[in-house]
Design a protein around this motif. Sequence first.
Motif, short mmCIF file in Angstrom:
data_model
loop_
_atom_site.label_atom_id
_atom_site.label_comp_id
_atom_site.label_asym_id
_atom_site.label_seq_id
_atom_site.Cartn_x
_atom_site.Cartn_y
_atom_site.Cartn_z
N GLY A 28 -4.27 -10.13 -16.40
CA GLY A 28 -4.21 -8.84 -15.72
C GLY A 28 -4.71 -8.89 -14.29
O GLY A 28 -4.90 -7.85 -13.66
N ALA A 29 -4.93 -10.08 -13.76
CA ALA A 29 -5.47 -10.23 -12.40
C ALA A 29 -4.33 -10.34 -11.39
O ALA A 29 -3.42 -11.16 -11.58
N PRO A 30 -4.36 -9.56 -10.32
CA PRO A 30 -3.37 -9.75 -9.26
C PRO A 30 -3.59 -11.08 -8.55
O PRO A 30 -4.72 -11.40 -8.16
N VAL A 31 -2.53 -11.85 -8.39
CA VAL A 31 -2.62 -13.12 -7.67
C VAL A 31 -2.15 -12.96 -6.22
O VAL A 31 -2.35 -13.85 -5.39
N ASN A 32 -1.55 -11.81 -5.92
CA ASN A 32 -1.15 -11.52 -4.55
C ASN A 32 -0.99 -10.02 -4.40
O ASN A 32 -0.67 -9.31 -5.37
N GLY A 33 -1.27 -9.53 -3.20
CA GLY A 33 -1.14 -8.11 -2.94
C GLY A 33 -0.73 -7.85 -1.51
O GLY A 33 -1.15 -8.57 -0.59
N GLU A 34 0.10 -6.85 -1.31
CA GLU A 34 0.55 -6.47 0.02
C GLU A 34 0.63 -4.94 0.11
O GLU A 34 0.76 -4.26 -0.91
N GLU A 35 0.55 -4.43 1.33
CA GLU A 35 0.74 -3.00 1.57
C GLU A 35 1.48 -2.80 2.88
O GLU A 35 1.19 -3.48 3.88
N VAL A 36 2.44 -1.88 2.87
CA VAL A 36 3.05 -1.39 4.11
C VAL A 36 2.36 -0.06 4.38
O VAL A 36 2.66 0.96 3.76
N HIS A 37 1.43 -0.07 5.32
CA HIS A 37 0.41 0.96 5.45
C HIS A 37 0.60 1.72 6.77
O HIS A 37 0.90 1.12 7.79
N ARG A 38 0.37 3.04 6.69
CA ARG A 38 0.46 3.85 7.91
C ARG A 38 -0.52 5.01 7.82
O ARG A 38 -0.59 5.71 6.81
N GLU A 39 -1.30 5.23 8.88
CA GLU A 39 -2.23 6.35 8.99
C GLU A 39 -2.03 7.03 10.34
O GLU A 39 -1.70 6.37 11.34
N GLU A 40 -2.26 8.33 10.36
CA GLU A 40 -2.17 9.04 11.63
C GLU A 40 -3.08 10.26 11.63
O GLU A 40 -3.47 10.77 10.57
N LEU A 41 -3.42 10.71 12.84
CA LEU A 41 -4.20 11.94 13.03
C LEU A 41 -3.24 13.07 13.38
O LEU A 41 -2.35 12.90 14.23
N ARG A 42 -3.45 14.21 12.72
CA ARG A 42 -2.63 15.38 13.00
C ARG A 42 -3.54 16.53 13.43
O ARG A 42 -4.70 16.60 13.04
N PHE A 43 -2.98 17.43 14.24
CA PHE A 43 -3.75 18.52 14.83
C PHE A 43 -3.11 19.85 14.43
O PHE A 43 -2.24 20.38 15.14
N PRO A 44 -3.52 20.40 13.28
CA PRO A 44 -2.86 21.61 12.76
C PRO A 44 -3.00 22.82 13.67
O PRO A 44 -2.14 23.71 13.65
#
Length: 333
Positions: A228-244
């Motif tokens: 059950g152990a991950p031998v590899n991991g990846e992420e396509v990641h995106r963060e942003e600041l918004r001003f409501p």
Amino acid sequence: MRRKSSLVLLAFAVFFATLSPLMRWYAFPRLAKVPANEYQAVVLEAKNATLLVDYLSLKPQIVPKLSIVQTLKGNVAEARKVKADTGRDVVVWDALSFVAGPDGKMVSEIPERYVFDAHTQDPVHTASESVDGDPVHREGVEFKFPFLTEQRDYFYFDAQSRTSAPIHYKATQNFRGLSVYYFEQTVPWVKVPLPKKMPGGVTEESLGGSVERWYTTVRKFWVDPTTGAPVNGEEVHREELRFPQAPDTKPVTVFAGEVKMREDYIDSTVDLVKSQRQLILLLTSYLPWGFLILGVALLALSLFLEARGRRPADPAPLDPLREPDPDPQPVIA
């Protein structure tokens, strides 16, 4: 003697045939568990990523490399306290995700406390369960999948949004000599808290108090189904600041990039999993099947000896030097 031997062999055959399912369905769930004092460290990198370095100017830039150091440290003392309160055999991981920019300086730092069952990896809810100091209520798995992972969807806890969502089984693949399950989870755009520890003492108040942090990712895991152990991991990641409160202001990208495990950590993880999976296979495959085959072999040998013991003995051969018996005398009434 043959009959006694066949009975002894039959007794051993029954013993080993009974031991086979007991090893798999009784001993394995109780013996296989995650060590309470486990320590792991993994380094992930995002190359040519977009990063907001200066929160005063709010102008992101392309950086050659961003590093994310994830550590998991078993808290044995806390695990004992939780076991005393719940009666369950648990593991407590104090995790830390440390994000460093190209200059090695801290970009963000998020601690976690993850409490889970040592045998099943199900979360165990306690008052100390937290992400970045905030109490959480986990559902599903995080960091590690259960022993004998199945080809199905699981609930996976996302630390950024503090929520759980399905992570989908996609395919079985070969990864560096291991047959692994590939899982994928897409977290749609969601509002998430700002990290409490950011560079330069930046806080939500220092950014004007009206800023919101939004995040989305595609999470990918290649999991060894035995451990059950991950031998590899990846992420396509995106963060942003918004001003409501300023709808005309465009969102500012905080981070955008593809995060991947560093090659040397992939190699060390694969080597560790290959060694640990033999212990699981010993309890789930090697010993149960070995005991069953041995029981069948002993049963066959027992039946063979019993059959030979019941076969009538051959008549004694005639002695050629022996005089023949005299003719019987007639009986006179």
